[in-house]
Design a protein around this motif. Structure first.
Motif, PDB file in Angstrom:
ATOM      1  N   ASN A   1       0.807  -1.221   0.000  1.00 15.81           N
ATOM      2  CA  ASN A   1       0.000   0.000   0.000  1.00 15.81           C
ATOM      3  C   ASN A   1       0.841   1.273   0.000  1.00 15.81           C
ATOM      4  N   HIS A   2       2.153   1.132  -0.123  1.00 11.97           N
ATOM      5  CA  HIS A   2       3.032   2.287  -0.200  1.00 11.97           C
ATOM      6  C   HIS A   2       3.099   2.794  -1.646  1.00 11.97           C
ATOM      7  N   PHE A   3       3.523   4.059  -1.775  1.00 15.20           N
ATOM      8  CA  PHE A   3       3.740   4.649  -3.094  1.00 15.20           C
ATOM      9  C   PHE A   3       5.241   4.597  -3.419  1.00 15.20           C
ATOM     10  N   PRO A   4       5.589   4.610  -4.717  1.00 10.34           N
ATOM     11  CA  PRO A   4       7.005   4.455  -5.096  1.00 10.34           C
ATOM     12  C   PRO A   4       7.953   5.399  -4.361  1.00 10.34           C
ATOM     13  N   GLN A   5       7.535   6.662  -4.161  1.00  9.41           N
ATOM     14  CA  GLN A   5       8.435   7.629  -3.529  1.00  9.41           C
ATOM     15  C   GLN A   5       8.678   7.339  -2.050  1.00  9.41           C
ATOM     16  N   GLN A   6       7.906   6.410  -1.481  1.00 14.66           N
ATOM     17  CA  GLN A   6       8.107   6.005  -0.092  1.00 14.66           C
ATOM     18  C   GLN A   6       9.064   4.820   0.029  1.00 14.66           C
ATOM     19  N   LEU A   7       9.615   4.378  -1.090  1.00 12.69           N
ATOM     20  CA  LEU A   7      10.474   3.200  -1.121  1.00 12.69           C
ATOM     21  C   LEU A   7      11.916   3.587  -1.428  1.00 12.69           C
ATOM     22  N   SER A   8      12.842   2.734  -1.021  1.00 19.35           N
ATOM     23  CA  SER A   8      14.242   2.897  -1.419  1.00 19.35           C
ATOM     24  C   SER A   8      14.394   2.514  -2.893  1.00 19.35           C
ATOM     25  N   GLY A   9      15.555   2.838  -3.470  1.00 23.40           N
ATOM     26  CA  GLY A   9      15.808   2.473  -4.866  1.00 23.40           C
ATOM     27  C   GLY A   9      15.735   0.971  -5.081  1.00 23.40           C
ATOM     28  N   GLY A  10      16.325   0.210  -4.157  1.00 19.13           N
ATOM     29  CA  GLY A  10      16.285  -1.244  -4.284  1.00 19.13           C
ATOM     30  C   GLY A  10      14.871  -1.785  -4.222  1.00 19.13           C
ATOM     31  N   GLN A  11      14.040  -1.208  -3.332  1.00 20.43           N
ATOM     32  CA  GLN A  11      12.649  -1.655  -3.232  1.00 20.43           C
ATOM     33  C   GLN A  11      11.866  -1.291  -4.489  1.00 20.43           C
ATOM     34  N   GLN A  12      12.131  -0.101  -5.042  1.00 22.10           N
ATOM     35  CA  GLN A  12      11.446   0.280  -6.279  1.00 22.10           C
ATOM     36  C   GLN A  12      11.788  -0.681  -7.419  1.00 22.10           C
ATOM     37  N   GLN A  13      13.052  -1.108  -7.485  1.00 20.64           N
ATOM     38  CA  GLN A  13      13.419  -2.033  -8.553  1.00 20.64           C
ATOM     39  C   GLN A  13      12.791  -3.404  -8.321  1.00 20.64           C
ATOM     40  N   ARG A  14      12.605  -3.807  -7.060  1.00 19.02           N
ATOM     41  CA  ARG A  14      11.886  -5.050  -6.776  1.00 19.02           C
ATOM     42  C   ARG A  14      10.442  -4.973  -7.290  1.00 19.02           C
ATOM     43  N   VAL A  15       9.830  -3.809  -7.097  1.00 18.12           N
ATOM     44  CA  VAL A  15       8.468  -3.610  -7.600  1.00 18.12           C
ATOM     45  C   VAL A  15       8.474  -3.653  -9.129  1.00 18.12           C
TER      46      VAL A  15
END
Length: 230
Positions: A136-150
């Motif tokens: 339920n998080h938005f991309p800007q609330q994630l680290s770079g590594g987490q964004q790439q996992r998404v």
């Protein structure tokens, strides 16, 4: 699975013609993990755009399974692309206004799956990528590594035939970059075909084959008996 024969691509302005690809030929087998390397400006991204059906070559043949796609229209390419190909980009390309769940669900909406399957499949992939707790998080609330996992989750949610990754570690530190390469390696071991553009020799070691480009041509192909373990 993929066969390129004498692929050429030119970029023209009023005054100059630039050759981006000049007679590129190679095959990719189902289940391979292929790395594409070369200096900046050698044609890597152009080649990946053609492989991923984001662009057409000017000359040559491109066979994708039973399809000769070199001169497909944009609509024909888009239809085959959405059913067969997953993309992972250097800049993640997530939609900031959508949650993690909604970003991953998007390809399934385009494919017309019903709500119950979409929910089941998105949960499945987010669990696999260890991102369910961030759904339920938005991309800007994630680290770079987490964004790439998404981004990887979004690429595989539709069960594509092949995953194309364009510098997937380029915006990540070494730790997060290694995690993304390990994810791609695990997906390959599970049966996915992976084609990755990279500048990093260490990450290319994970592939079973490395294709080196220079000035729009294939100069060497290195096969490995065993790729580096994840």
């Amino acid at each position: 699975m993929i066969s390129l024969k004498n692929i050429q691509k030119f970029y023209r302005t009023d005054e100059v013609e630039t050759t981006a690809l000049n007679g590129v030929s190679f095959d990719i087998e189902n289940g391979e993990f292929v790395a594409i390397m070369g200096p900046s400006g050698c044609g890597k991204s152009t080649l990946l755009n053609i492989l991923g059906m984001l662009d057409n070559p000017d000359n040559g043949e491109y066979h994708f399974y039973e399809h000769e796609v070199a001169q497909y229209t944009e609509r024909q390419r888009a239809e085959l692309r959405k059913k067969s190909i997953g993309f992972v980009f250097q800049s993640f390309n997530l939609i900031d206004e959508l949650t993690v769940y909604e970003n991953v669900e998007l390809p399934l909406l385009y494919l017309g799956f019903d709500a119950s399957y979409r929910k089941q499949r998105v949960h499945e992939v987010l669990e696999q990528m260890q991102m369910m707790h961030r759904r339920n998080h938005f991309p800007q609330q994630l680290s770079g590594g987490q964004q790439q996992r998404v981004a990887v989750s979004r690429a595989i949610v539709g069960k594509p035939l092949v995953i194309f990754a364009d510098e997937p570690t380029g915006n990540l530190d070494s730790k997060n970059g290694s995690e993304v390469i390990n994810l791609l390696t695990e997906l390959n071991k599970a049966g996915s075909t992976v084609v990755m553009v990279t500048h990093t020799p260490e990450f290319a070691e994970y592939a079973s084959r490395t294709i080196h480009l220079f000035d729009g041509q294939v100069v060497t192909e290195n096969f490995k008996s065993t790729a580096k373990a994840a």
